[in-house]
Design a protein around this motif. Structure first.
Motif, PDB file in Angstrom:
ATOM      1  N   GLY A  36      23.538 -32.536  21.429  1.00 26.69           N
ATOM      2  CA  GLY A  36      22.143 -32.832  21.124  1.00 26.69           C
ATOM      3  C   GLY A  36      21.564 -31.830  20.147  1.00 26.69           C
ATOM      4  O   GLY A  36      22.079 -30.721  19.974  1.00 26.69           O
ATOM      5  N   ILE A  37      20.470 -32.209  19.502  1.00 28.51           N
ATOM      6  CA  ILE A  37      19.865 -31.355  18.489  1.00 28.51           C
ATOM      7  C   ILE A  37      19.187 -30.150  19.131  1.00 28.51           C
ATOM      8  O   ILE A  37      18.653 -30.229  20.238  1.00 28.51           O
ATOM      9  N   GLU A  38      19.232 -29.006  18.458  1.00 27.93           N
ATOM     10  CA  GLU A  38      18.565 -27.792  18.910  1.00 27.93           C
ATOM     11  C   GLU A  38      17.266 -27.611  18.138  1.00 27.93           C
ATOM     12  O   GLU A  38      17.155 -28.010  16.983  1.00 27.93           O
ATOM     13  N   GLN A  39      16.293 -26.993  18.797  1.00 26.64           N
ATOM     14  CA  GLN A  39      15.009 -26.747  18.142  1.00 26.64           C
ATOM     15  C   GLN A  39      15.167 -25.685  17.054  1.00 26.64           C
ATOM     16  O   GLN A  39      15.706 -24.614  17.298  1.00 26.64           O
ATOM     17  N   ASP A  40      14.689 -26.007  15.864  1.00 24.41           N
ATOM     18  CA  ASP A  40      14.786 -25.066  14.755  1.00 24.41           C
ATOM     19  C   ASP A  40      13.763 -25.456  13.695  1.00 24.41           C
ATOM     20  O   ASP A  40      13.643 -26.636  13.356  1.00 24.41           O
ATOM     21  N   ARG A  41      13.040 -24.479  13.176  1.00 23.36           N
ATOM     22  CA  ARG A  41      12.050 -24.766  12.141  1.00 23.36           C
ATOM     23  C   ARG A  41      12.691 -25.395  10.911  1.00 23.36           C
ATOM     24  O   ARG A  41      12.048 -26.156  10.184  1.00 23.36           O
ATOM     25  N   SER A  42      13.959 -25.140  10.677  1.00 24.33           N
ATOM     26  CA  SER A  42      14.630 -25.738   9.519  1.00 24.33           C
ATOM     27  C   SER A  42      14.730 -27.258   9.647  1.00 24.33           C
ATOM     28  O   SER A  42      14.973 -27.951   8.650  1.00 24.33           O
ATOM     29  N   ASN A  43      14.560 -27.790  10.865  1.00 21.64           N
ATOM     30  CA  ASN A  43      14.574 -29.248  11.050  1.00 21.64           C
ATOM     31  C   ASN A  43      13.275 -29.913  10.600  1.00 21.64           C
ATOM     32  O   ASN A  43      13.213 -31.142  10.510  1.00 21.64           O
ATOM     33  N   PRO A  63      15.347 -35.731  27.840  1.00 24.55           N
ATOM     34  CA  PRO A  63      14.446 -34.973  26.961  1.00 24.55           C
ATOM     35  C   PRO A  63      14.651 -35.320  25.490  1.00 24.55           C
ATOM     36  O   PRO A  63      15.243 -34.544  24.716  1.00 24.55           O
ATOM     37  N   PHE A  64      14.163 -36.466  25.092  1.00 23.49           N
ATOM     38  CA  PHE A  64      14.289 -36.875  23.695  1.00 23.49           C
ATOM     39  C   PHE A  64      13.474 -35.940  22.795  1.00 23.49           C
ATOM     40  O   PHE A  64      12.380 -35.503  23.154  1.00 23.49           O
ATOM     41  N   THR A  65      14.015 -35.663  21.614  1.00 21.15           N
ATOM     42  CA  THR A  65      13.356 -34.748  20.683  1.00 21.15           C
ATOM     43  C   THR A  65      13.908 -34.956  19.281  1.00 21.15           C
ATOM     44  O   THR A  65      15.041 -35.417  19.110  1.00 21.15           O
ATOM     45  N   ASP A  66      13.104 -34.612  18.285  1.00 20.04           N
ATOM     46  CA  ASP A  66      13.596 -34.647  16.903  1.00 20.04           C
ATOM     47  C   ASP A  66      14.018 -33.267  16.426  1.00 20.04           C
ATOM     48  O   ASP A  66      14.452 -33.108  15.290  1.00 20.04           O
ATOM     49  N   GLY A  67      13.868 -32.255  17.291  1.00 17.08           N
ATOM     50  CA  GLY A  67      14.333 -30.910  16.949  1.00 17.08           C
ATOM     51  C   GLY A  67      13.396 -30.130  16.053  1.00 17.08           C
ATOM     52  O   GLY A  67      13.737 -29.026  15.623  1.00 17.08           O
ATOM     53  N   ALA A  68      12.210 -30.666  15.762  1.00 11.40           N
ATOM     54  CA  ALA A  68      11.213 -29.951  14.956  1.00 11.40           C
ATOM     55  C   ALA A  68      10.138 -29.408  15.897  1.00 11.40           C
ATOM     56  O   ALA A  68       9.276 -30.154  16.348  1.00 11.40           O
ATOM     57  N   PRO A  69      10.175 -28.117  16.222  1.00 12.30           N
ATOM     58  CA  PRO A  69       9.319 -27.570  17.281  1.00 12.30           C
ATOM     59  C   PRO A  69       7.896 -27.283  16.800  1.00 12.30           C
ATOM     60  O   PRO A  69       7.605 -27.234  15.606  1.00 12.30           O
ATOM     61  N   LEU A  70       7.026 -27.058  17.780  1.00 14.12           N
ATOM     62  CA  LEU A  70       5.610 -26.849  17.492  1.00 14.12           C
ATOM     63  C   LEU A  70       4.989 -26.068  18.644  1.00 14.12           C
ATOM     64  O   LEU A  70       5.395 -26.221  19.794  1.00 14.12           O
TER      65      LEU A  70
END
Length: 529
Positions: A249-256, A501-508
């Protein structure tokens, strides 16, 4: 607060960028995001802030003409405070661009002739001298309309500095032109704006801001080119961590994130006392934004600075936004232009897109194998009454109008009686994380609407949600030991992956933004040297 958790499905769709074929032709009036929340700046708890963003994906270096507002259009924020899906209060913003030097612009003596310069500036622009080197000034008026937006009672908002006229700061061209942009722009935050018939002053600001919407935009619209389930833990973003991270699964990262730190928008922001927006004893308001152009347009074969086309006729709505990304991922392609032109009272005609949504089916096609499923992973409860209630009706006891004849409609709803959550205590997931002042009870800059949307559309509300202590959900089964509650709208078996826990990996997170009006950050400069 009956069925509060169900509100997590309401308007949970992220942002609006180039969402319909027609709006791509007029980007100046393309609404991108709408924020509405009880102000959480210390000392401003009795106010509501409304922020309508326009002109998506502004490249900071996008000169030399940058991103003025359309002087032929009107931009509006509408408030419905009695549940009939018709505006009761409208704040209308009307813009005008003026060249300096009596319309001639700044000129230079070139060989004995005064010749107009090609740029919007002829030198540095500072807080001490905001107009001296400026070739063009963008001004606007703010009109409050009570009742029908076109025929209602109109009155001007005024400020002590310039009466009915307000000034929009020039966009952040770069550090040489604007060496201290933050300080320069702050003087265009109007602090004591008189709203006729309203006890207490409003605040107004219109200007370029840094994009606040976190989204893995390119990957999402490339057939969701990622595995949208939370992967390994994220040290910098602990609120996204899960007890069972999904392998691959995708990891949270500002680069996303394709927007924050890369693009600007233009914000129309107004803060108004709560008492000026609500009616009677009902604390709930609904709101949406629009932009309109005159019905007729004829291209001028000899265009001037002031006019390149001739407009006439009635105003025609071109852009509409409340719950974000509704038009992008809910409304079918044949009806996207129609949705932008529709008023909330007409939303029932497009209800099939909510009762029988296609996005879950698309995600099933793309990710059934990736998540190791052998059967359809899309929710199977049709019609999707969970989404119908969330999108069109609001919830009794929380954000539904007290009007027994309330009209179902798609708009952002805010219970103004819920206290604001201080910025340091705000949770990215808002209501479903027991932060009752967050999305979708309105929307704050730090609320991650994309992740909430993904989870809800895949059936999160068919599973227990952690709001048992806060809710008195009529007809729901509550497990008081674990503080979980099932809303009774659908069963867990209806949504086989609804608890993932669905996510696009772009955190906020809320602390990335200002803790004061207008809340969104200083725009990125076009040049930084």
């Amino acid at each position: 607060m009956t069925a509060l958790a169900l509100l997590a499905a309401s308007s949970a769709w992220a942002s609006s960028h180039r969402e319909a074929p027609a709006i791509t032709e007029t980007p100046k009036i393309d609404g991108t995001d709408f924020y509405m929340f009880r102000s959480y700046e210390p000392g401003r708890e009795d106010y509501v802030t409304l922020i309508a963003n326009y002109q998506p994906v502004q490249a900071p270096y996008g000169g030399p003409n940058y991103f003025t507002m359309d002087p032929d259009a009107i931009y509006e924020i509408h408030i419905d405070n009695d549940g009939d899906a018709i505006e009761d209060i409208t704040f209308q913003f009307d813009f005008d661009n003026d060249l300096t030097n009596d319309g001639k612009g700044i000129t230079l003596d070139i060989g004995g002739k005064n010749v107009a310069i090609p740029l919007r500036q002829a030198g540095q622009i500072t807080a001490k001298d905001p107009f001296g080197a400026l070739n063009e000034t963008e001004r606007y008026t703010v009109t409050m309309i009570k009742g029908d937006r076109r025929s209602g009672e109109r009155s001007d908002l005024t400020n002590p500095r310039s009466g009915k006229r307000f000034v929009k700061p020039i966009d952040n061209i770069g550090n040489k032109t604007l060496p201290a942009y933050k300080r320069y722009a702050e003087q265009f935050v109007y602090q004591k704006v008189e709203v006729p018939g309203c006890k207490g002053d409003a605040r107004v600001f219109v200007g370029q801001r840094a994009e606040a919407f976190a989204v893995n935009l390119g990957e999402i619209f490339d057939l969701v080119n990622l595995v949208p389930v939370q992967g390994a833990p994220s040290g910098e973003w602990p609120q996204y961590n899960t007890a069972s991270p999904f392998p691959g699964g995708i990891e949270q990262d500002r680069s996303n994130d394709d927007l924050i730190g890369k693009a600007n928008v233009t914000s129309i922001a107004i803060e108004v006392p709560i008492s000026c927006l609500t009616t009677g004893s009902d604390p709930v308001i609904g709101a949406w934004t629009t932009a309109s152009l005159p019905q007729g347009q004829v291209e001028d074969p000899s265009p001037s600075y002031e006019q390149d086309s001739k407009f006439g006729g009635a105003w025609v709505q071109q852009s509409r936004l409340s719950a974000p990304l509704v038009n992008e991922v809910v409304i079918g392609l044949p009806d996207k232009n129609l949705f932008n032109a529709a008023e909330p009272t007409q939303d029932g005609a497009l209800a099939t897109y909510v009762t029988n949504p296609t996005l879950p089916a698309l995600l099933d096609l793309l990710f059934r194998d990736a998540v190791g499923a052998t059967d359809n992973i899309a929710p199977s409860n049709f019609p999707r009454n969970d989404l119908v209630a969330a999108f069109l009706t609001g919830f009794p006891g929380f954000n539904a109008s007290s009007n027994p004849d309330a009209v179902p409609s798609e708009m952002m709803r805010l219970n103004t009686a819920v206290p604001a959550t201080p910025v340091q205590q705000q949770h990215t997931f808002g209501v479903v994380a027991e932060d009752l002042a967050g999305f979708p009870n309105g929307r704050r800059p730090g609320d991650d609407t994309v992740d909430i949307a993904l989870r809800v559309v895949m059936g999160a509300l068919c599973h227990d949600v952690p709001l048992g202590a806060e809710l008195g959900v009529e007809g729901a089964a509550e497990d008081t030991d674990s503080d979980l509650v099932n809303l009774g709208l659908c069963k867990p078996s209806d949504a086989p992956v609804g608890n993932q826990p669905f996510t696009d990996g772009a955190p906020l997170k809320a602390t990335e933004f200002m803790n004061a009006f207008p809340y969104l950050n200083t725009p990125l400069p076009g040049a930084r040297s």
